[in-house]
Design an enzyme around this catalytic site. Structure first.
Site, PDB file in Angstrom:
ATOM      1  N   GLY A  12       0.843  -1.208   0.000  1.00  0.00           N
ATOM      2  CA  GLY A  12       0.000   0.000   0.000  1.00  0.00           C
ATOM      3  C   GLY A  12       0.869   1.244   0.000  1.00  0.00           C
ATOM      4  N   GLY A 111       6.277  -2.181   3.598  1.00  0.00           N
ATOM      5  CA  GLY A 111       5.863  -2.528   4.952  1.00  0.00           C
ATOM      6  C   GLY A 111       6.293  -3.937   5.338  1.00  0.00           C
ATOM      7  N   ILE A 135       1.616   3.605   6.954  1.00  0.00           N
ATOM      8  CA  ILE A 135       0.834   4.462   7.850  1.00  0.00           C
ATOM      9  C   ILE A 135       0.511   3.706   9.136  1.00  0.00           C
ATOM     10  CG2 ILE A 135      -0.175   5.772   5.945  1.00  0.00           C
ATOM     11  CD1 ILE A 135      -2.867   4.312   6.655  1.00  0.00           C
ATOM     12  N   ASP A 136       0.723   2.377   9.133  1.00  0.00           N
ATOM     13  CA  ASP A 136       0.383   1.580  10.323  1.00  0.00           C
ATOM     14  C   ASP A 136       1.451   1.667  11.422  1.00  0.00           C
ATOM     15  OD1 ASP A 136      -1.870   0.773   8.989  1.00  0.00           O
ATOM     16  OD2 ASP A 136      -1.048  -1.140   8.332  1.00  0.00           O
ATOM     17  N   MET A 178      -7.698   3.395   9.693  1.00  0.00           N
ATOM     18  CA  MET A 178      -6.989   2.228   9.151  1.00  0.00           C
ATOM     19  C   MET A 178      -6.107   1.586  10.226  1.00  0.00           C
ATOM     20  SD  MET A 178      -5.954   2.947   5.224  1.00  0.00           S
ATOM     21  CE  MET A 178      -7.088   2.479   3.923  1.00  0.00           C
ATOM     22  N   GLY A 179      -5.798   0.333  10.038  1.00  0.00           N
ATOM     23  CA  GLY A 179      -4.974  -0.414  10.987  1.00  0.00           C
ATOM     24  C   GLY A 179      -5.666  -1.719  11.324  1.00  0.00           C
ATOM     25  N   GLU A 231      -9.804  -0.267  12.326  1.00  0.00           N
ATOM     26  CA  GLU A 231     -10.603  -1.218  11.522  1.00  0.00           C
ATOM     27  C   GLU A 231     -10.445  -2.658  12.013  1.00  0.00           C
ATOM     28  OE1 GLU A 231      -9.227  -1.473   7.415  1.00  0.00           O
ATOM     29  OE2 GLU A 231      -7.192  -0.984   8.051  1.00  0.00           O
ATOM     30  N   ARG A 275     -23.670   7.717  14.231  1.00  0.00           N
ATOM     31  CA  ARG A 275     -23.277   7.728  12.817  1.00  0.00           C
ATOM     32  C   ARG A 275     -21.856   7.187  12.686  1.00  0.00           C
ATOM     33  NH1 ARG A 275     -27.897   9.040  12.360  1.00  0.00           N
ATOM     34  NH2 ARG A 275     -28.778  10.793  11.178  1.00  0.00           N
ATOM     35  N   LEU A 282      -8.280   8.195   2.244  1.00  0.00           N
ATOM     36  CA  LEU A 282      -7.856   9.596   2.441  1.00  0.00           C
ATOM     37  C   LEU A 282      -6.632   9.634   3.341  1.00  0.00           C
ATOM     38  CD1 LEU A 282     -11.093  11.632   3.265  1.00  0.00           C
ATOM     39  CD2 LEU A 282      -9.559  11.952   1.330  1.00  0.00           C
TER      40      LEU A 282
HETATM   41  O1  F6P Z   1      -0.969  -1.264   5.419  1.00  0.00           O
HETATM   42  C1  F6P Z   1      -1.526  -0.034   5.158  1.00  0.00           C
HETATM   43  C2  F6P Z   1      -3.013  -0.114   5.037  1.00  0.00           C
HETATM   44  O2  F6P Z   1      -3.487   1.183   4.742  1.00  0.00           O
HETATM   45  C3  F6P Z   1      -3.759  -0.679   6.241  1.00  0.00           C
HETATM   46  O3  F6P Z   1      -3.915   0.225   7.302  1.00  0.00           O
HETATM   47  C4  F6P Z   1      -5.069  -1.085   5.612  1.00  0.00           C
HETATM   48  O4  F6P Z   1      -5.688  -2.103   6.377  1.00  0.00           O
HETATM   49  C5  F6P Z   1      -4.636  -1.598   4.271  1.00  0.00           C
HETATM   50  O5  F6P Z   1      -3.409  -0.952   3.969  1.00  0.00           O
HETATM   51  C6  F6P Z   1      -5.628  -1.326   3.166  1.00  0.00           C
HETATM   52  O6  F6P Z   1      -5.148  -1.916   2.011  1.00  0.00           O
HETATM   53  P1  F6P Z   1      -5.666  -1.641   0.524  1.00  0.00           P
HETATM   54  O7  F6P Z   1      -5.183  -0.285   0.132  1.00  0.00           O
HETATM   55  O8  F6P Z   1      -5.036  -2.715  -0.277  1.00  0.00           O
HETATM   56  O9  F6P Z   1      -7.158  -1.691   0.591  1.00  0.00           O
END
Ligand code: F6P
Length: 357
Positions: A12, A111, A135-136, A178-179, A231, A275, A282
């Site tokens: 990613g 990563g 970003i993780d 994300m994460g 997530e 909500r 993003l």
């Molecule tokens: O590893 C970075 C990351 O943004 C994670 O936080 C996320 O779960 C994953 O990639 C999403 O992956 P993709 O862009 O393949 O949907």
């Protein structure tokens, strides 16, 4: 001294990839008298298929502030690297193409999965240097990965904006960040954005405690609450299940994500309006923050110095505010998770933030 350097970006994307590439190139052209840089297209897939570009010094100008990667990227799962598919032996192809391209070394920006393959290639005899991107922020051996702080800034702004509308309407707003395995981004942005509840994959939570925290705030006169949830977070009941079983149950209930479960549980139990907001990609897009530009430049320049010294089989890291090289053998296959007793968790709890535990 002559060096022919290959660079690839894999997995990613994130802000800072171009800043690292630029740091490598500027320092390499500066420090070594004959340098050729080969840009491998779309990550490991370019190395497998022999797709690459001869880069020129001008290719590295004006890219410091640009998001994404000028080389393109793709996801090539490590577990499939040794599997022959459509008659393609990926590892053999990568070794052969490295040779055909006449590379002295290969710089791999990526990563955890990317680092596993980088280590595999190093074991196969290629001169490899890894650079910790995500970003993780979950790469072992480095205090911080590039891309992380930009994502924290973006996620914090998302929470800030949600805060005002949550307050106006007196709603419970769930912000899913994300994460999947690691909750660093949610922990930092959750604290920075003043979230009331933070839910991380590393700390399975009790849904009743989350609801209790929201109700208590309402009783204390605060009609709205902000929940930052990673997530990959899960409640204690889900944590006791195998991943397949967990996903099956969620599917059955029509709640495909943990955030959807939380929204429904709060609405049904308390009757409060809730909500869900998912900033999604993003968090990975756009220009790197000033912090990430500085970090990425340091990482790139350091990698060029490693090439000059022919120090391979390592991954660049930040440790005690120093840029260092960790052996790839130590980095590959490990994930840096948020420890339950991390000082930020303790601090957040003292500041009244609930982790639902
Ligand atoms: O590893 C970075 C990351 O943004 C994670 O936080 C996320 O779960 C994953 O990639 C999403 O992956 P993709 O862009 O393949 O949907």
């Amino acid at each position: 001294m002559k060096r022919r350097i290959g660079i690839l970006t894999s997995g990613g994307d994130c802000p800072g990839l171009n800043a690292v590439i630029r740091g490598v190139a500027k320092a390499a052209y500066q420090r070594m008298n004959e340098v050729e840089i080969v840009g491998i297209v779309d990550g490991y897939s370019g190395l497998i298929n022999g797709e690459y570009r001869e880069m020129q010094p001008s290719d590295f100008s004006g890219i410091l502030t640009i998001g994404g990667t000028i080389l393109g990227t793709s996801r090539q799962p490590f577990k499939k690297m040794k599997v022959i598919e459509n008659d393609v032996d990926k590892v053999a192809n990568m070794k052969e193409n490295y040779k055909k391209m006449g590379l002295d070394c290969l710089l791999i920006l990526g990563g955890n999965g990317t680092h596993k393959t980088a280590h595999l290639l190093a074991e196969e005899g290629l001169n490899v240097i890894g650079l910790p991107k995500t970003i993780d922020n979950d790469i072992w051996g480095t205090e911080v990965t590039f891309g992380f702080h930009t994502a924290v800034d973006i996620a914090t702004e998302a929470i800030d904006r949600i805060h005002t509308t949550a307050a106006s309407h007196g709603r419970v707003m769930i912000v899913e960040l994300m994460g999947n395995k690691a909750g660093w981004l949610t922990l930092y942005a959750g604290i920075a954005g003043g979230s009331d509840i933070i839910l991380l994959p590393e700390l399975p939570f009790d849904m009743d405690k989350v609801i209790e925290a929201v109700v208590k705030r309402a009783h204390d006169g605060k009609a709205f609450s902000i929940i930052a949830v990673a997530e990959g977070a899960m409640d204690k009941k889900e944590a006791a299940l195998k991943k397949k079983e967990r996903l099956r149950l969620r599917q059955e209930n029509g709640e495909h994500t943990i955030s959807q479960r939380i929204v429904n549980a709060i609405a049904h139990t308390t009757g409060m309006e809730s909500r869900l907001v998912v900033p999604g990609h993003l968090q990975r897009g756009g220009s790197p923050s000033a912090y990430d530009r500085v970090l990425s430049t340091q990482f790139g320049v350091f990698a060029a110095e490693l090439v000059e010294k022919e120090q391979y089989g390592v991954s660049v890291a930040l440790l005690n505010d120093q840029v260092v090289a960790n052996p790839l053998s130590e980095v590959a296959g490990k994930t840096k998770l948020v420890p339950a007793d991390h000082r930020l968790i303790k601090c957040a709890k003292r500041a009244g933030i609930s982790f639902g535990d």
